[in-house]
Design a protein around this motif. Structure first.
Motif, PDB file in Angstrom:
ATOM      1  N   GLY A  29       7.182   6.389  31.459  1.00  0.00           N
ATOM      2  CA  GLY A  29       6.789   6.646  32.840  1.00  0.00           C
ATOM      3  C   GLY A  29       5.355   6.229  33.100  1.00  0.00           C
ATOM      4  N   GLU A  30       4.770   5.491  32.139  1.00  0.00           N
ATOM      5  CA  GLU A  30       3.395   4.987  32.258  1.00  0.00           C
ATOM      6  C   GLU A  30       2.364   6.104  32.433  1.00  0.00           C
ATOM      7  N   HIS A  31       2.630   7.266  31.868  1.00  0.00           N
ATOM      8  CA  HIS A  31       1.682   8.381  31.903  1.00  0.00           C
ATOM      9  C   HIS A  31       0.856   8.360  30.619  1.00  0.00           C
ATOM     10  N   ARG A  32      -0.460   8.418  30.741  1.00  0.00           N
ATOM     11  CA  ARG A  32      -1.329   8.435  29.569  1.00  0.00           C
ATOM     12  C   ARG A  32      -1.811   9.854  29.333  1.00  0.00           C
ATOM     13  N   ALA A  33      -1.526  10.374  28.135  1.00  0.00           N
ATOM     14  CA  ALA A  33      -2.039  11.676  27.719  1.00  0.00           C
ATOM     15  C   ALA A  33      -3.308  11.427  26.915  1.00  0.00           C
ATOM     16  N   ASP A  34      -4.331  12.248  27.142  1.00  0.00           N
ATOM     17  CA  ASP A  34      -5.619  12.055  26.470  1.00  0.00           C
ATOM     18  C   ASP A  34      -6.180  13.403  26.057  1.00  0.00           C
ATOM     19  N   GLU A  35      -6.293  13.612  24.753  1.00  0.00           N
ATOM     20  CA  GLU A  35      -6.831  14.871  24.236  1.00  0.00           C
ATOM     21  C   GLU A  35      -8.352  14.950  24.345  1.00  0.00           C
ATOM     22  N   LEU A  36      -9.005  13.879  24.769  1.00  0.00           N
ATOM     23  CA  LEU A  36     -10.458  13.871  24.939  1.00  0.00           C
ATOM     24  C   LEU A  36     -10.836  13.723  26.405  1.00  0.00           C
ATOM     25  N   GLY A  37      -9.949  14.130  27.307  1.00  0.00           N
ATOM     26  CA  GLY A  37     -10.130  13.900  28.734  1.00  0.00           C
ATOM     27  C   GLY A  37     -11.326  14.576  29.368  1.00  0.00           C
ATOM     28  N   THR A  38     -11.766  15.692  28.818  1.00  0.00           N
ATOM     29  CA  THR A  38     -12.934  16.410  29.350  1.00  0.00           C
ATOM     30  C   THR A  38     -13.842  16.772  28.179  1.00  0.00           C
ATOM     31  N   PRO A  39     -15.096  17.140  28.448  1.00  0.00           N
ATOM     32  CA  PRO A  39     -15.957  17.575  27.344  1.00  0.00           C
ATOM     33  C   PRO A  39     -15.362  18.761  26.574  1.00  0.00           C
ATOM     34  N   GLU A  40     -14.709  19.670  27.285  1.00  0.00           N
ATOM     35  CA  GLU A  40     -14.098  20.830  26.622  1.00  0.00           C
ATOM     36  C   GLU A  40     -12.947  20.396  25.713  1.00  0.00           C
ATOM     37  N   GLU A  41     -12.132  19.453  26.173  1.00  0.00           N
ATOM     38  CA  GLU A  41     -11.020  18.954  25.353  1.00  0.00           C
ATOM     39  C   GLU A  41     -11.538  18.207  24.134  1.00  0.00           C
ATOM     40  N   ALA A  42     -12.591  17.409  24.314  1.00  0.00           N
ATOM     41  CA  ALA A  42     -13.179  16.696  23.179  1.00  0.00           C
ATOM     42  C   ALA A  42     -13.749  17.688  22.165  1.00  0.00           C
ATOM     43  N   THR A  43     -14.391  18.738  22.653  1.00  0.00           N
ATOM     44  CA  THR A  43     -14.924  19.776  21.764  1.00  0.00           C
ATOM     45  C   THR A  43     -13.789  20.462  21.010  1.00  0.00           C
ATOM     46  N   ASP A  44     -12.725  20.829  21.728  1.00  0.00           N
ATOM     47  CA  ASP A  44     -11.573  21.461  21.074  1.00  0.00           C
ATOM     48  C   ASP A  44     -10.972  20.550  20.012  1.00  0.00           C
ATOM     49  N   TRP A  45     -10.914  19.259  20.291  1.00  0.00           N
ATOM     50  CA  TRP A  45     -10.365  18.303  19.325  1.00  0.00           C
ATOM     51  C   TRP A  45     -11.225  18.287  18.061  1.00  0.00           C
ATOM     52  N   LEU A  46     -12.549  18.207  18.251  1.00  0.00           N
ATOM     53  CA  LEU A  46     -13.455  18.182  17.095  1.00  0.00           C
ATOM     54  C   LEU A  46     -13.371  19.479  16.293  1.00  0.00           C
ATOM     55  N   ILE A  47     -13.312  20.622  16.973  1.00  0.00           N
ATOM     56  CA  ILE A  47     -13.189  21.912  16.293  1.00  0.00           C
ATOM     57  C   ILE A  47     -11.856  21.971  15.557  1.00  0.00           C
ATOM     58  N   GLY A  48     -10.787  21.558  16.210  1.00  0.00           N
ATOM     59  CA  GLY A  48      -9.454  21.588  15.619  1.00  0.00           C
ATOM     60  C   GLY A  48      -9.327  20.732  14.366  1.00  0.00           C
TER      61      GLY A  48
END
Length: 195
Positions: A29-48
């Motif tokens: 469906g041409e939808h892009r999911a991005d786990e680094l979409g916001t500073p909070e998401e990027a922080t959560d990714w790094l912590i995770g």
């Protein structure tokens, strides 16, 4: 967090660089999911991924740096998979990440524990240290024995990377594998039953 609705691709649990590469994916469906979409998401990714301490808060600048490294790594891994020379700017970006922080842990002494080694990175350089670890993992993967096993998922439109665990496996998840098999079955039916 804009979670990727797929399990980690083969190799992503062992290689943080693959996990970063796959922190964005093009879904049906041409939808892009991005786990680094916001500073909070990027922080959560790094912590995770154990790259920064819990309760760390990063700025948009740090999110942009991490997303930039991801883009450079995607170009390098795509060049590896395609058997092509990578863009020099992507090589330069990864090398900058490798050179940002000292690689040798410093020698410390604590009265209770004696000598020990710890990496030297002030709190203000957490992202640079995390990026250096990711870049080191990518460099090791791209130059090591597993480099020939790096592949890109063949289930369109998925664009995740993986380490092939079997010569015939060319997809990143059961879901993508099912999509590939369904497309093959449909194509065979179309070949047998021309309209």
């Amino acid at each position: 967090m804009s979670k990727i609705p797929l399990p980690p691709a083969p190799g992503a649990d062992e290689h943080v660089s693959l996990a970063l590469l796959n922190s964005t994916v093009l879904l049906p469906g041409e939808h892009r999911a991005d786990e680094l979409g916001t500073p909070e998401e990027a922080t959560d990714w790094l912590i995770g991924h154990g790259l920064v301490p819990a309760r760390t808060a990063l700025l948009a600048y740090c999110q942009n740096q991490l997303a930039g490294l991801r883009g450079d790594l995607r170009l390098l891994f795509a060049a590896q998979v395609g058997g092509e020379a990578p863009p020099q700017r992507a090589l330069d970006g990864v090398n900058r990440a490798l050179a940002q922080v000292p690689s040798a842990p410093l020698l410390r002494h604590a009265p209770a524990g004696g000598f020990h080694r710890t990496p030297a990175h002030p709190v203000t350089r957490l992202v640079e240290h995390a990026m250096a670890q990711i870049a080191e993992d990518a460099a090791t993967l791209l130059t090591g024995d597993d480099a020939s096993r790096i592949a890109r998922c063949e289930a369109s439109p998925c664009d995740r990377f993986l380490l092939r665990t079997h010569a015939r496996r060319q997809w990143c998840s059961t879901r993508c594998g099912d999509r590939v098999r369904a497309a093959r079955a449909y194509a065979r039916r179309q070949d047998r039953d021309p309209a």
